[in-house]
Design a protein around this motif. Structure first.
Motif, short mmCIF file in Angstrom:
data_model
loop_
_atom_site.label_atom_id
_atom_site.label_comp_id
_atom_site.label_asym_id
_atom_site.label_seq_id
_atom_site.Cartn_x
_atom_site.Cartn_y
_atom_site.Cartn_z
N THR A 1 0.80 -1.23 0.00
CA THR A 1 0.00 0.00 0.00
C THR A 1 0.83 1.28 0.00
O THR A 1 0.34 2.33 -0.40
CB THR A 1 -0.93 0.04 1.23
OG1 THR A 1 -0.15 -0.05 2.43
CG2 THR A 1 -1.93 -1.11 1.19
N ALA A 2 2.09 1.21 0.44
CA ALA A 2 2.90 2.42 0.62
C ALA A 2 3.10 3.18 -0.69
O ALA A 2 2.86 4.39 -0.76
CB ALA A 2 4.25 2.07 1.24
N LEU B 1 1.64 6.85 -1.84
CA LEU B 1 2.57 7.93 -2.16
C LEU B 1 2.23 8.54 -3.52
O LEU B 1 2.21 9.76 -3.67
CB LEU B 1 4.01 7.39 -2.17
CG LEU B 1 5.09 8.39 -2.61
CD1 LEU B 1 5.14 9.60 -1.68
CD2 LEU B 1 6.46 7.70 -2.66
N TRP B 2 1.93 7.68 -4.50
CA TRP B 2 1.60 8.19 -5.83
C TRP B 2 0.30 8.99 -5.84
O TRP B 2 0.18 9.97 -6.58
CB TRP B 2 1.55 7.05 -6.85
CG TRP B 2 2.93 6.62 -7.26
CD1 TRP B 2 3.56 5.45 -6.96
CD2 TRP B 2 3.87 7.39 -8.01
NE1 TRP B 2 4.83 5.43 -7.48
CE2 TRP B 2 5.05 6.61 -8.14
CE3 TRP B 2 3.84 8.65 -8.60
CZ2 TRP B 2 6.17 7.06 -8.83
CZ3 TRP B 2 4.97 9.10 -9.29
CH2 TRP B 2 6.11 8.30 -9.39
N ILE B 3 -0.65 8.59 -5.01
CA ILE B 3 -1.89 9.37 -4.88
C ILE B 3 -1.56 10.76 -4.36
O ILE B 3 -2.07 11.77 -4.85
CB ILE B 3 -2.90 8.65 -3.95
CG1 ILE B 3 -3.46 7.40 -4.66
CG2 ILE B 3 -4.04 9.59 -3.56
CD1 ILE B 3 -4.25 6.48 -3.75
N GLY B 4 -0.69 10.83 -3.35
CA GLY B 4 -0.26 12.12 -2.82
C GLY B 4 0.45 12.95 -3.86
O GLY B 4 0.21 14.16 -3.98
N ILE B 5 1.31 12.32 -4.64
CA ILE B 5 2.05 13.04 -5.69
C ILE B 5 1.11 13.58 -6.75
O ILE B 5 1.24 14.74 -7.19
CB ILE B 5 3.12 12.11 -6.30
CG1 ILE B 5 4.30 11.94 -5.32
CG2 ILE B 5 3.62 12.65 -7.65
CD1 ILE B 5 5.33 10.92 -5.74
N VAL B 6 0.14 12.78 -7.16
CA VAL B 6 -0.84 13.24 -8.16
C VAL B 6 -1.62 14.44 -7.63
O VAL B 6 -1.88 15.40 -8.37
CB VAL B 6 -1.79 12.10 -8.57
CG1 VAL B 6 -2.96 12.62 -9.39
CG2 VAL B 6 -1.03 11.04 -9.37
#
Length: 197
Positions: A19-20, A24-29
């Motif tokens: 899940t990490a 992280l990619w959701i946050g970056i997007v």
């Protein structure tokens, strides 16, 4: 320790690994969308303002660009080092990345100081749309970078405690992805502010 307890620990570790990166990619997007909104607002505002002030970026922002690229290289080689179980090299490279990150923040403050000394201010009667956007965009990037510095501090402490190895480097990898993203974001913002805004 019972086998059930060991299985629970292993399953939690597996869940964290799975899940990490997606989180992280959701946050970056979401950060990309945030800065896309601001840069789009600059383009719209500039198009509707014939008296738009074209601001020459101070040299400190150019130095910032070199510093953050160098820091990404340090960190990238740090990941390569831990994949080879070179723990001492990881410590050195993470510290170099951390110091470069702090240097980036300092160079940003020097850039703001230079702008202020030239009469280019963020708010008040002397400010313009162009100057307000410039300070706003660069300040929000620094705020996101401070989160990256906190991440680097955590990775640095854990590397000195010997928590990472060639089979356990997820924390290093996650921090590196975020740091590379921040570097790429700054390069985009730098050229946007220099040639488009």
């Amino acid at each position: 320790m019972s086998s059930i307890t060991i299985e629970n620990i292993n399953s939690k570790a597996d869940l964290k690994r799975k899940t990490a990166k997606p989180l992280l990619w959701i946050g970056i997007v979401s950060i990309i969308m945030f800065f896309s909104g601001w840069t789009s607002a600059v383009i719209v505002s500039k198009g509707g303002a014939p008296d738009w002030l074209n601001i020459n970026l101070p040299s400190a922002f150019t130095y910032s660009t070199f510093i953050i690229v160098l820091s990404s290289l340090f960190f990238h080689f740090g990941l390569i080092a831990i994949k080879k179980d070179q723990k001492s090299l990881l410590k050195v490279l993470v510290l170099l990345t951390l110091f470069a990150g702090i240097g980036f923040v300092i160079s940003q403050f020097l850039g703001w100081k230079s702008l202020y000394n030239e009469g280019i201010v963020a708010t008040g009667s002397e400010s313009t749309n162009a100057s307000s956007y410039l300070y706003l965009i660069t300040a929000f990037h620094v705020l996101h970078l401070l989160a990256g510095i906190i991440s680097l501090i955590v990775v640095s402490v854990k590397s000195f405690l010997g928590k990472y190895s060639s089979t356990n480097y997820l924390g290093v990898e996650l921090s590196l992805i975020y740091w590379h993203f921040l570097g790429a974001l700054w390069i985009y913002l730098f050229f946007f502010l220099k040639y488009i805004a």
